[in-house]
Design a protein around this motif. Structure first.
Motif, PDB file in Angstrom:
ATOM      1  N   VAL A   1     106.631  83.777  76.040  1.00 28.57           N
ATOM      2  CA  VAL A   1     106.839  84.824  76.754  1.00 28.57           C
ATOM      3  C   VAL A   1     107.159  84.720  78.215  1.00 28.57           C
ATOM      4  O   VAL A   1     106.804  83.642  78.788  1.00 28.57           O
ATOM      5  CB  VAL A   1     106.029  86.049  76.673  1.00 28.57           C
ATOM      6  CG1 VAL A   1     105.993  86.663  75.305  1.00 28.57           C
ATOM      7  CG2 VAL A   1     104.678  85.641  77.290  1.00 28.57           C
TER       8      VAL A   1
ATOM      9  N   ALA B   1     105.954  88.547  82.759  1.00 30.40           N
ATOM     10  CA  ALA B   1     105.667  89.709  81.996  1.00 30.40           C
ATOM     11  C   ALA B   1     104.354  90.107  82.007  1.00 30.40           C
ATOM     12  O   ALA B   1     103.355  89.284  81.669  1.00 30.40           O
ATOM     13  CB  ALA B   1     106.170  89.475  80.711  1.00 30.40           C
ATOM     14  N   GLN B   2     104.049  91.569  81.946  1.00 23.41           N
ATOM     15  CA  GLN B   2     102.586  91.951  82.067  1.00 23.41           C
ATOM     16  C   GLN B   2     102.267  92.255  80.653  1.00 23.41           C
ATOM     17  O   GLN B   2     102.857  93.259  80.223  1.00 23.41           O
ATOM     18  CB  GLN B   2     102.526  93.170  82.990  1.00 23.41           C
ATOM     19  CG  GLN B   2     102.782  92.496  84.603  1.00 23.41           C
ATOM     20  CD  GLN B   2     102.675  93.786  85.316  1.00 23.41           C
ATOM     21  OE1 GLN B   2     103.070  95.022  85.129  1.00 23.41           O
ATOM     22  NE2 GLN B   2     102.730  93.528  86.856  1.00 23.41           N
ATOM     23  N   SER B   3     101.439  91.990  79.812  1.00 25.55           N
ATOM     24  CA  SER B   3     101.091  92.454  78.770  1.00 25.55           C
ATOM     25  C   SER B   3     100.133  93.524  78.630  1.00 25.55           C
ATOM     26  O   SER B   3      99.443  93.773  79.607  1.00 25.55           O
ATOM     27  CB  SER B   3     100.405  91.038  77.865  1.00 25.55           C
ATOM     28  OG  SER B   3      99.198  90.802  78.471  1.00 25.55           O
TER      29      SER B   3
ATOM     30  N   TYR C   1     105.095  93.920  76.184  1.00 25.78           N
ATOM     31  CA  TYR C   1     104.971  93.218  77.526  1.00 25.78           C
ATOM     32  C   TYR C   1     106.254  94.119  78.591  1.00 25.78           C
ATOM     33  O   TYR C   1     107.137  94.422  77.967  1.00 25.78           O
ATOM     34  CB  TYR C   1     105.801  91.839  77.328  1.00 25.78           C
ATOM     35  CG  TYR C   1     104.743  90.911  76.825  1.00 25.78           C
ATOM     36  CD1 TYR C   1     103.912  90.317  77.676  1.00 25.78           C
ATOM     37  CD2 TYR C   1     104.648  90.695  75.396  1.00 25.78           C
ATOM     38  CE1 TYR C   1     102.821  89.318  76.952  1.00 25.78           C
ATOM     39  CE2 TYR C   1     103.826  89.749  74.985  1.00 25.78           C
ATOM     40  CZ  TYR C   1     103.037  89.140  75.674  1.00 25.78           C
ATOM     41  OH  TYR C   1     101.963  88.285  75.224  1.00 25.78           O
TER      42      TYR C   1
ATOM     43  N   TYR D   1     110.966  96.631  79.152  1.00 26.35           N
ATOM     44  CA  TYR D   1     109.817  96.200  78.287  1.00 26.35           C
ATOM     45  C   TYR D   1     110.197  95.664  76.902  1.00 26.35           C
ATOM     46  O   TYR D   1     111.294  95.928  76.451  1.00 26.35           O
ATOM     47  CB  TYR D   1     108.618  97.164  78.076  1.00 26.35           C
ATOM     48  CG  TYR D   1     109.045  98.080  77.074  1.00 26.35           C
ATOM     49  CD1 TYR D   1     108.517  98.121  75.863  1.00 26.35           C
ATOM     50  CD2 TYR D   1     109.735  99.611  77.433  1.00 26.35           C
ATOM     51  CE1 TYR D   1     108.969  99.298  74.912  1.00 26.35           C
ATOM     52  CE2 TYR D   1     110.123 100.573  76.572  1.00 26.35           C
ATOM     53  CZ  TYR D   1     109.556 100.331  75.325  1.00 26.35           C
ATOM     54  OH  TYR D   1     109.635 101.217  74.341  1.00 26.35           O
TER      55      TYR D   1
END
Length: 131
Positions: free
Chosen positions: A40, A44-46, A62, A117
């Motif tokens: 990923v 990217a913020q999960s 994400y 996202y």
């Protein structure tokens, strides 16, 4: 409002909106939380993802600005190329709108691309593709 408060407010807004992660400023890739074999974008913020599909083993959402373009209509070519570089095969005949499938050594990953996202799902072992 005096000028110093205005300047402070503008700077805060610039920091808040100007520093959002974007697919365009990706600084490499990291292992996905649901499966270490799939990458990923590193920025990217999960977050956890809720799903009720009985075919899904596990999933993760994400957040990444501009990942799918307007309304998620544009698959991220660079990201998909990186997935292929990690040994995954894209199952283009199985694509269904925003939903893309990749396969590697018997594991099937579904990637749902949306605006700002994307969602990764590892499918259960008995999941059968339509073709």
């Amino acid at each position: 409002m005096n000028i110093s408060k205005y300047v402070t407010c503008v700077i805060c807004l610039m920091l808040l909106f100007g520093c959002s992660p974007s697919i365009n400023d990706a600084s490499g890739y990291k292992k996905a939380g649901i499966n270490e074999e799939i990458p990923v974008p590193a920025n990217a913020q999960s977050s956890t993802d809720q799903f009720d599909n009985p075919n899904i083993k596990k999933g993760e959402k994400y957040i990444l600005k501009n990942i799918g373009g307007e309304q998620g209509l544009y698959p991220p070519k660079e990201y998909f190329e990186e997935i292929k570089n990690w040994g995954w095969e894209e199952l283009k005949s199985e694509q269904n709108g925003h939903v893309h499938f990749f396969s590697k050594e018997g594991t099937i990953i579904s990637i749902v691309i949306k605006e700002d996202y994307f969602q990764l799902y590892e499918m259960k072992e008995d999941f059968e593709l339509s073709h």
